[in-house]
Scaffold this motif. Structure first.
Motif, PDB file in Angstrom:
ATOM      1  N   UNK A   1       0.880  -1.027   0.328  1.00 41.53           N
ATOM      2  CA  UNK A   1      -0.011  -0.127  -0.229  1.00 41.53           C
ATOM      3  C   UNK A   1       0.796   1.198   0.316  1.00 41.53           C
TER       4      UNK A   1
ATOM      5  N   UNK B   1       4.608   6.489   2.147  1.00 43.61           N
ATOM      6  CA  UNK B   1       4.460   5.861   2.590  1.00 43.61           C
ATOM      7  C   UNK B   1       4.681   4.895   2.373  1.00 43.61           C
TER       8      UNK B   1
ATOM      9  N   UNK C   1       3.700   0.815   2.660  1.00 46.89           N
ATOM     10  CA  UNK C   1       3.234  -0.237   3.818  1.00 46.89           C
ATOM     11  C   UNK C   1       2.901  -0.951   3.924  1.00 46.89           C
ATOM     12  N   UNK C   2       3.762  -2.654   3.848  1.00 44.93           N
ATOM     13  CA  UNK C   2       2.545  -4.007   3.941  1.00 44.93           C
ATOM     14  C   UNK C   2       1.415  -3.616   3.783  1.00 44.93           C
TER      15      UNK C   2
END
Lengths: 73, 439
Positions: free
Chosen positions: A38, A63, A65-66
């Motif tokens: 994401x 950012x 982010x998983x």
């Protein structure tokens, strides 16, 4: 870390120049973001913006982010 | 016996050790605990399980925790309730309520995942636990941290129901209210987990934490006499419980503990104001489109569900479907469940009951089949949702004459109209009752 690009897709390209090998972990063969990655621009999920075409300007915070962290149920 | 081999990426299969690893370092995919099933066949039997503790720990060989558990020892083994009146109202032969609204100690199924996560956190040497939550997880983690004597940091959306905030604060964690949605909280949690040496139960301990949900599925099968039901309807937020109940059934099948074929069809239930998983299943696409939640069912208001893809695959693999419920349908269904079976579920339970009704109406659940309706939290957690729908019938002065008069007025007011004993009706609420004067 710092990177320079006009769009999120461009940012991935710039990251690849800085950190060779990172691109294939973020996007698949077709160039689409991987299912479990994401990306947020200034805290907003880019799927609510313009996807990888989301425009970036100087000072934007991105950012990566998983997608894994979840919550209730 | 150590039954855990390690972790493996659900997406690309890469193997990892038994350690607090957030995601696959190659593809960011989620990690799953791997067990030595071959060593468990014949070793875990109906008898060994029956001889175990009266809690979720009777299935400890299928949970990723070593040694004795010091906290959360009484979690789980909640009632599976035969629900004939609800079955009649819904129009099915056999309905059961799996009621985690009475789970010890914090009245939601979250106690199951937290019990595993806190035990694992201790095993791995952490002294601090943390989570991002929509409320139920916060309460459960704070309670278990108190029991374990560990520090707890909890992030919540600032607009949460007051009861949910209180339900965490009472245990005195460090509670940080975040101005944003749960999805904002979740993203922030991921970023914090990278920079703090904490056991973030739904981030870096997530592979272990989610395994606790399997116990809900194991219990359903055991409590049905080692039979898998035709249908299970599960409320979905991140989608993990839904996928883990299915995994539990498949594991029991692997261990040859289920009578007959496990042909259970798994159905996902979400609020109409936050239904990304339902959308994927009903439109048959594995691509998640995140949404901004607007629903009274805040405990399942996750617009960017972590396990959406796996939830979609669970529906496909089991031949399941999905349904969503509007806020009004949610409240109606909460009242229906309360008035048919005497079970007060939180809003998420209203979602599940309403979805079950729609699945019956669509013919997905046939009238001669069995269905288990999953209730995952107590109605006392979300009383706000019902404030406008319930009121005293009448208020009187403390005199017998006033009482007699009021009761007479009430009986006259209800004359000719079936007062809502919903065993005989398919509708939960027959409208507001008017209060009679107290004279």
């Amino acid at each position: 870390m710092q990177a320079t690009a006009d769009t999120v897709a461009g940012l991935v390209g710039d990251l690849e120049r800085q950190f060779p090998g990172i691109k294939e972990r973020l996007v698949d063969e077709a160039g689409e973001l991987r299912r479990f990655v994401n990306v947020y621009v200034n805290e907003e999920d880019i799927r609510f913006l313009d996807g990888q075409k989301t425009a970036l300007k100087a000072g934007d915070q991105v950012s990566i982010v998983p997608a894994i962290a979840g919550g209730r149920t | 016996m150590n039954t855990v081999i390690g972790l493996a990426c659900r997406e690309c299969g890469r193997a990892y050790p038994d350690a607090p690893i957030q995601v696959c370092e190659r593809c960011f995919g989620p990690l799953d605990v791997q067990y030595r099933y071959d060593a468990l066949v014949g070793r875990v039997t109906r008898d060994t399980i029956a001889a175990g503790p009266r809690s979720m720990w009777r299935y400890r060989e299928l949970l990723p925790v070593q040694g004795e558990t010091a906290v959360g020892r009484h979690v789980g083994l909640t009632p599976l309730v035969w629900a004939p009146h609800l079955a009649k109202a819904l129009g099915v032969r056999e309905a059961w309520i799996k009621n985690d609204g009475v789970c010890h100690p914090t009245w939601s199924f979250k106690d199951r995942v937290v019990a595993v996560a806190v035990a694992k956190a201790r095993e791995l040497g952490f002294d601090t636990v943390a989570c991002g939550s929509t409320g139920n997880l916060a309460s459960s983690l704070a309670a278990h941290a108190a029991e374990a004597g560990m520090a707890a940091y909890i992030l919540l959306p600032a607009d949460l129901e007051p009861g949910k905030l209180l339900g965490a604060l009472v245990y005195r964690p460090v509670l940080v209210a975040v101005e944003g949605t749960y999805d904002d909280v979740n993203r922030l949690s991921s970023e914090i987990a990278d920079s703090r040496p904490w056991a973030f139960v739904n981030v870096n301990l997530r592979p272990y934490y989610t395994e606790g949900s399997k116990s809900y599925g194991f219990e359903i099968v055991e409590q049905l006499g080692w039979r898998a039901p035709d249908h299970i309807v599960v409320p979905c937020a991140a989608g993990s419980l839904y996928t883990k109940i299915w995994k539990a059934i498949k594991e029991l099948e692997t261990l040859r503990l289920i009578d007959g074929p496990a042909g259970t069809r798994m159905h996902a239930a979400q609020a109409a104001g936050c239904a990304p998983i339902v959308t994927m299943i009903k439109s048959d696409t594995d691509v998640l489109v995140p949404v901004r939640p607007t629903t009274i069912a805040k405990s399942i208001a996750v617009g960017n569900p972590a396990d959406a893809y796996d939830a979609y695959r669970t529906a496909k693999a089991s031949g399941g479907s999905a349904e969503q419920a509007t806020d009004e349908e949610i409240v109606d269904a909460m009242l229906l469940l309360a008035r048919t079976e005497g079970i007060f579920a939180e809003t998420a339970g209203g979602v599940t009951v309403a979805a079950t009704r729609k699945l019956v109406e669509r013919g997905v659940i046939r009238r001669d089949e069995s269905v288990v309706v999953c209730i995952t939290g107590s109605g006392l957690k979300t009383t706000d949702a019902l404030q406008d729908r319930v009121a005293p019938d009448v208020t009187i002065r403390p005199s017998l004459a006033a009482f007699d008069r009021a009761l007479n007025d009430l009986q006259e007011a209800s004359h000719g109209r079936a007062r809502s004993y919903p065993h005989a009706t398919a509708h939960a609420d027959q409208g507001q009752r008017r209060g009679a004067g107290d004279g």
